[in-house]
Design a protein around this motif. Structure first.
Motif, PDB file in Angstrom:
ATOM      1  N   ALA A  67      -4.759  -3.141   8.626  1.00 13.94           N
ATOM      2  CA  ALA A  67      -5.252  -1.829   8.290  1.00 13.94           C
ATOM      3  C   ALA A  67      -4.610  -1.108   7.244  1.00 13.94           C
ATOM      4  CB  ALA A  67      -5.136  -0.985   9.605  1.00 13.94           C
ATOM      5  N   LEU A  68      -3.304  -1.782   6.805  1.00 13.65           N
ATOM      6  CA  LEU A  68      -2.574  -1.221   5.844  1.00 13.65           C
ATOM      7  C   LEU A  68      -2.970  -1.856   4.438  1.00 13.65           C
ATOM      8  CD1 LEU A  68       0.992  -0.737   7.539  1.00 13.65           C
ATOM      9  CD2 LEU A  68      -0.792   0.814   7.066  1.00 13.65           C
ATOM     10  N   PHE A  69      -3.888  -2.866   4.274  1.00 10.33           N
ATOM     11  CA  PHE A  69      -4.403  -3.313   3.215  1.00 10.33           C
ATOM     12  C   PHE A  69      -5.918  -3.124   3.083  1.00 10.33           C
ATOM     13  CE2 PHE A  69      -0.335  -5.787   3.731  1.00 10.33           C
ATOM     14  CZ  PHE A  69       0.137  -5.822   2.545  1.00 10.33           C
ATOM     15  N   ASP A  70      -6.554  -2.997   1.884  1.00 11.45           N
ATOM     16  CA  ASP A  70      -7.914  -2.847   1.770  1.00 11.45           C
ATOM     17  C   ASP A  70      -8.301  -4.171   2.206  1.00 11.45           C
ATOM     18  OD1 ASP A  70      -7.974  -0.173   1.128  1.00 11.45           O
ATOM     19  OD2 ASP A  70      -8.763  -0.347  -0.983  1.00 11.45           O
ATOM     20  N   PHE A  71      -9.597  -4.168   2.630  1.00 15.63           N
ATOM     21  CA  PHE A  71     -10.094  -5.485   2.992  1.00 15.63           C
ATOM     22  C   PHE A  71     -10.168  -6.484   1.782  1.00 15.63           C
ATOM     23  CE2 PHE A  71     -13.681  -8.415   3.628  1.00 15.63           C
ATOM     24  CZ  PHE A  71     -13.327  -9.080   4.945  1.00 15.63           C
TER      25      PHE A  71
END
Length: 504
Positions: free
Chosen positions: A58-62
């Motif tokens: 959740a802390l990185f863009d996909f």
């Protein structure tokens, strides 16, 4: 005394991040053969993490290395870990899921590790490289500018509000150009509305300071020499590396994989199930273990995935492939291909599952074991009540408690639930007594053996010195510290280390 086991009913972290200490790993005695003048034996401690910070998907863009503002929630806890483990060395590992090709996933996982390392070290140039050199779908672009401006307060607004409001669109529209101009004006830059290299340098630095903060909300950072390799290698060997999809914590079944490959099940479902594999990890290791950049086995960022394969288990590819059933690393430790990462990750609460087994000896005021003592032991939301025939009791709890509460009585006393009034003895013990500075460790050990932490440290040290026959100076010198470690260990019953086979 704590013993780390490889099970944890809490499962993998479902929050955006997990920050955790790891207590001492209890080891069995070492039996070393006699040496001659021509030959000698060497005992070297293995690389075991003492703390970790896990940043979940959740802390990185996909499919991206762009680090989202949510990192601010867990950063203060990591800052506290750094203070408590002064002198430790950090290493950052990026991970991807099994979608796509090895080389692409390797490059993406490296970029995620570099994004996190760059934030911690305030390496604006490294972030500019990630921005200026896209990889596949990992394109920071206007979306990154909008996201970062959305995390920064506009001082000209009344009341203060973020420069950019709303969800980043990635479109350089009129409102985006306007907020870039406001940011440029506040930073003394040319107000052309173009987020060029000079503007990005200011933006990246401000964003890093805004999200990488301690518990007081103040920015904190690390130096390159606080990482494995101590900044010796210009490519960051040892400090940051990507593991591609070689070390998953979850492998779906072969039947499920076939459903996703054939289109019988939606790809979004597959991506959601693989979310635990998309992560970045920071491990802290004891700084006293000599690890140079040249000796670190993980390849540099530009060396490709073939260098990773040199570290594989003989069945490394099989470990990470789907099988008849889905597998999770926390259960059987057969999902990771890399021997190096697997060997120390399994002892980390951020990757494996962890129970803490706490052993307590029940003694009277003369440090004598109380046989058949009634007791109540509480830690991590669990409680155990009974009698200890030999004066020793244990409790096994999920996770990593900082303290546990012990209440006990004399052999002739009734059971804990039958007592009128408070029990004769009550003490809240420190479990992680060897975490922190020498003074912090000493205070915890002194408290555990009867010198309360409510007393000034010099007073507790003086009382301890007097009781064991040392000169009562109140100074925590080396003889006193060593005597305290011995006394604390003598008054506790060690927990035997489990063999690897027993760990399952």
């Amino acid at each position: 005394m704590t013993e780390w086991l490889d099970d944890d009913p809490e499962g993998y972290a479902t929050e955006d991040a997990l920050v955790s200490t790891q207590g001492p790993r209890v080891r069995p005695p070492l039996y070393v053969a006699p040496a001659t003048d021509a030959r000698f034996n060497t005992v070297r401690p293995s690389l075991t993490p003492i703390a970790c910070w896990r940043l979940n998907e959740a802390l990185f863009d996909f499919d991206s290395s762009l680090l989202r503002p949510g990192v601010r929630t867990s950063a203060p806890r990591f800052a506290a870990l750094l203070r408590a483990n002064e002198g430790s060395l950090a290493a950052v590992f990026g991970h991807a899921d099994a979608s796509g090709f090895d080389d692409y996933n390797r490059a993406l996982s490296v970029r995620r590790a570099q994004a996190l390392y760059g934030m911690l070290t305030r390496d604006v140039a490294l972030w500019e490289k990630l921005y200026a050199e896209p990889l596949g779908n990992d394109r920071w672009g206007t979306r990154a500018v909008q996201m970062m401006l959305g995390a920064l307060l506009d001082p000209s607004a009344d009341p203060e509000e973020p420069y950019y409001a709303g969800e980043p669109s990635g479109i350089e529209d009129g409102p985006t150009i306007a907020v870039v101009r406001r940011f440029q004006a506040d930073r003394g830059l040319t107000t052309d509305g173009d987020a060029g290299p000079k503007t990005r340098a200011e933006l990246f630095a401000a964003y890093m300071d805004a999200v990488c903060v301690d518990a007081a909300g103040q920015p904190f950072s690390m130096k390159p020499d606080e990482f494995v390799g101590r900044g010796e290698d210009p490519m960051g060997k040892g400090a940051h590396q990507g593991c591609s999809e070689f070390n998953p914590v979850l492998v779906i079944s072969r039947a499920d994989q076939q459903k996703y490959d054939s289109g019988a099940a939606p790809r979004a479902e597959r991506d959601a199930r693989n979310a635990p594999n998309r992560r970045a990890m920071v491990f802290l290791f004891h700084g006293g273990i000599p690890v140079t950049a040249s000796a670190w086995p993980c390849p540099r960022a530009d060396e490709g995935s073939s260098a990773c394969r040199e570290l594989f288990w003989p069945d490394g590819d099989q470990r990470r492939r789907p099988g008849p059933k889905g597998r999770e690393y926390r259960n059987d430790h057969n999902t990771m291909a890399c021997t190096w990462y697997d060997r120390f990750a399994r002892f980390s609460p951020c990757e494996g599952r962890t129970y803490t087994q706490i052993t307590v000896t029940l003694r009277n005021r003369w440090a004598e074991l109380i046989e058949n003592a009634p007791y109540r032991l509480q830690a991590a939301g669990r409680s155990r009540v009974g009698r200890a025939p030999d004066g020793v009791t244990t409790i096994t709890v999920p996770g990593i408690p900082e303290r546990c509460l012990v209440e006990w009585g004399r052999a002739e006393d009734p059971g804990m639930d039958e007592m009128d009034g408070p029990p004769p003895f009550r003490l809240e013990l420190y479990v992680n007594y060897d975490i922190g500075t020498i003074e912090e460790q000493a205070r915890k050990r002194l408290h555990n053996i009867g010198y309360p932490d409510t007393d000034p440290l010099d007073a507790a040290v003086r009382a301890f010195q007097w009781d064991i026959g040392l000169s009562a100076t109140g100074t925590l010198d080396e003889p006193t510290h060593l005597a305290l470690v011995v006394a604390h260990g003598t008054l506790a019953t060690p927990v035997a280390s489990l063999d690897e086979a027993d760990r399952g």
